[in-house]
Write an enzyme that holds these catalytic residues in place. Structure first.
Site, PDB file in Angstrom:
ATOM      1  N   ARG B 103     -13.691 -42.792 -23.173  1.00 48.15           N
ATOM      2  CA  ARG B 103     -13.229 -41.664 -22.975  1.00 48.15           C
ATOM      3  C   ARG B 103     -12.123 -41.362 -24.129  1.00 48.15           C
ATOM      4  NH1 ARG B 103     -11.165 -42.620 -16.829  1.00 48.15           N
ATOM      5  NH2 ARG B 103     -13.071 -42.313 -15.776  1.00 48.15           N
ATOM      6  N   CYS B 132     -10.534 -39.590 -12.396  1.00 49.23           N
ATOM      7  CA  CYS B 132     -10.666 -38.632 -11.396  1.00 49.23           C
ATOM      8  C   CYS B 132      -9.271 -37.619 -11.213  1.00 49.23           C
ATOM      9  CB  CYS B 132     -11.030 -39.183  -9.979  1.00 49.23           C
ATOM     10  SG  CYS B 132     -10.067 -40.740  -9.694  1.00 49.23           S
ATOM     11  N   LYS B 223      -3.946 -43.100 -18.662  1.00 54.14           N
ATOM     12  CA  LYS B 223      -5.349 -42.512 -18.308  1.00 54.14           C
ATOM     13  C   LYS B 223      -4.889 -40.988 -18.395  1.00 54.14           C
ATOM     14  CE  LYS B 223      -8.383 -45.937 -16.418  1.00 54.14           C
ATOM     15  NZ  LYS B 223      -8.638 -46.107 -15.087  1.00 54.14           N
ATOM     16  N   HIS B 252      -7.743 -37.209  -3.403  1.00 56.92           N
ATOM     17  CA  HIS B 252      -6.615 -37.314  -4.140  1.00 56.92           C
ATOM     18  C   HIS B 252      -5.652 -36.085  -4.129  1.00 56.92           C
ATOM     19  CE1 HIS B 252      -8.185 -40.840  -5.563  1.00 56.92           C
ATOM     20  NE2 HIS B 252      -8.436 -40.471  -6.771  1.00 56.92           N
TER      21      HIS B 252
END
Lengths: 347, 347
Positions: B103, B132, B223, B252
């Protein structure tokens, strides 16, 4: 009323989730009780409860039930407090009220003993116990304010269902069991029992606690904002809140971002907090040590951890604050106020 | 590779929680599949799965398994991606990788199609699918950035266990049932399976997702911080995160405080968000309408609600953002990237 060794104590709302914890806390603290009275709605009157092993029959809470009472701990809903707190005061009692009925009244001290016990000297019969989510936060914020100043707070809460009473605990358990059985639940309690819509709380998160106010914030959020300013004597504090109900039985958690006036290290902030009253520091990432609601149940302490410096603002910090909402958030803070009244010879 | 009608698609980690949703999403979107390959660890190889009703035998993910593959969707953990993504690219596949392996690599685009689909043009074989919790947030933040600027973000997350895989879902269910039976659970999965300590997640909240970094933030938090800056092309954005695991199966939620550059009303901000791609506005306090994770399951959308002005800062706003972490947070965003590659004639 003058000092005396022992007190006639009334618990109003004795059969409720907080009432039960008030009784347990009075027992555990060996509070100087001469006589205990359990009061409740007409519906629950007649129930047999116990105090230190002795049977106590719950009586209906009427004005006359407060005759001879020295200290009355109210936790039976705001309408009961509005109806009966002044009646109790008229009959000579000091009322510690756990509802929101009088919290923002100018002549009612709103007290968290670790923060503003001196406000007790100004009481006129009623002392208000703050909202559960407010109490645990100000216990952690006050030592920060005292040492390095505090000018901004952004809090997001993770609140347990027990804050909504015994029926909410039962609803969570029933819904969880239904889900695990592959059945559908029919929610009827949360977010607000008297509200039009009810949502499942099991395996969910509901971003509504109490009803909405006109500005789009809920009452719970406005309580946190206004009560924090009043308790900490910081009317100009910049503070906002987002309050969320979780599928947790007891134990409120809070993710709190603060901005302070003076630059310190994380280690210095940890020392400030671990030296402060009512706080247990649980903060060691190497040991995976941090506060969690499930493990906070039954403790009177406020647990603080995950203390980090903001990565951009040298005056910004992040904290994670957890406490048993039925104890420090309600029953223990109420009994602690009563103990303080005795300690400071105010009663 | 040039344009063609149909593609050989490989799903790596086909038996996992995200892999299963990738397959369901490819089916539902009627993705132009010529041939589908399900790949997994040696342990799961041989399992029979289905694609649109047809049996597909899961094969072991080896370098040679990627021969002839056009598009490979990876979601089998970072170590598998590190071992096999380049092997797939060598054999002519374009890899959409749902792990954190690449990433932050400079030559790997990190893409949320609603935000930065143009970055796909720079790919060198591997495209990374963000974390996510990052994806759903940037979908909501990008239209704000475009219209009124964005310079500060403070996010607290409320994350479901499905982000930690099938074993975490099972652990939550088992622990919940044990608790309801009055039994004690023996946690062994969360917060980090390979970690030294494990905590109960049922009826609890764990403020640790992934392991800790040296600055006291977890990898999950870093992240969110680093990926948001990269995706939005805002290296100077002030952003911090607190990530918390909840007893929620999927979905979430995020409590997000932002500071923007230009003063607007709440109504204007609602219009900005409801006009933006990928977003469903659920914001009507009078109707108790707001996003909730339990009710987000199965939808590809990002739900935004509880939009309020900060009470002190005229440039501050609060939002509540919810999405199904297995779909927009993982499987749907990956398939959406693959669709974009075709739409933009990049593949």
């Amino acid at each position: 009323m003058g000092n005396k060794q022992n007190y006639v104590v009334a618990v109003v709302g004795a059969t409720g989730a907080v009432g039960q914890q008030m009784i347990a806390t009075l027992e555990k603290r060996d509070f100087p009780v001469k006589e205990i009275k359990y009061l409740s709605s007409k519906r629950s009157a007649g129930t047999t409860l116990y105090y230190k092993g002795q049977e106590v029959i719950v009586q209906e809470a009427t004005p006359d039930a407060f005759e001879g009472v020295d200290i009355a701990l109210f936790s039976a809903g705001g309408s009961v407090s509005k109806e009966l707190a002044h009646e109790a005061v008229k009959r000579g009692a000091v009322v510690v009220d756990n509802t929101s009925a009088f919290r923002m009244a100018e002549d009612v001290p709103l007290v968290v003993p670790e923060v503003n016990d001196k406000d007790l000297f100004n009481h006129k019969g009623i002392i208000a116990n703050p909202n559960c989510s407010t109490i645990q936060m100000v216990v952690a914020l006050e030592p920060i304010r005292q040492t390095i100043g505090l000018n901004k707070v952004v809090v997001s809460t993770y609140q347990a269902v027990s804050g909504a009473g015994v029926t909410a605990i039962e609803a969570l358990k029933e819904q969880a069991q239904a889900f695990l059985n592959g059945e559908e639940a029919t929610p009827s309690v949360l977010p607000v029992k008297s509200g039009e819509k009810h949502y499942q709380i099991a395996f969910n998160a509901i971003p509504q606690i109490d009803v909405f106010t006109e500005n789009g914030y809920t009452y719970e959020e406005m309580k946190m904002i206004n009560e924090t300013k009043k308790i900490m004597h910081l009317p100009e504090l910049k503070i906002s809140a987002t309050c969320v109900r979780l599928p947790v039985i007891s134990g409120h958690s809070e993710s709190v971002y603060i901005e302070v006036d003076k630059e310190v290290t994380v280690e210095e902030l940890k020392t400030i907090l671990s030296d402060a009253p009512g706080i247990v520091l649980q903060d060691d990432p190497d040991q995976q040590l941090y506060p969690m609601p499930f493990y906070s149940i039954g403790s009177n302490d406020v647990f603080v951890g995950r203390i980090r410096k903001d990565l951009d603002n040298p005056l910004g910090f992040h904290l994670w604050i957890v406490s048993d909402n039925l104890l420090k958030g309600a029953a223990w803070n109420s009994v602690q106020i009563a103990e303080k009244l005795i300690e400071l010879s105010i009663i």
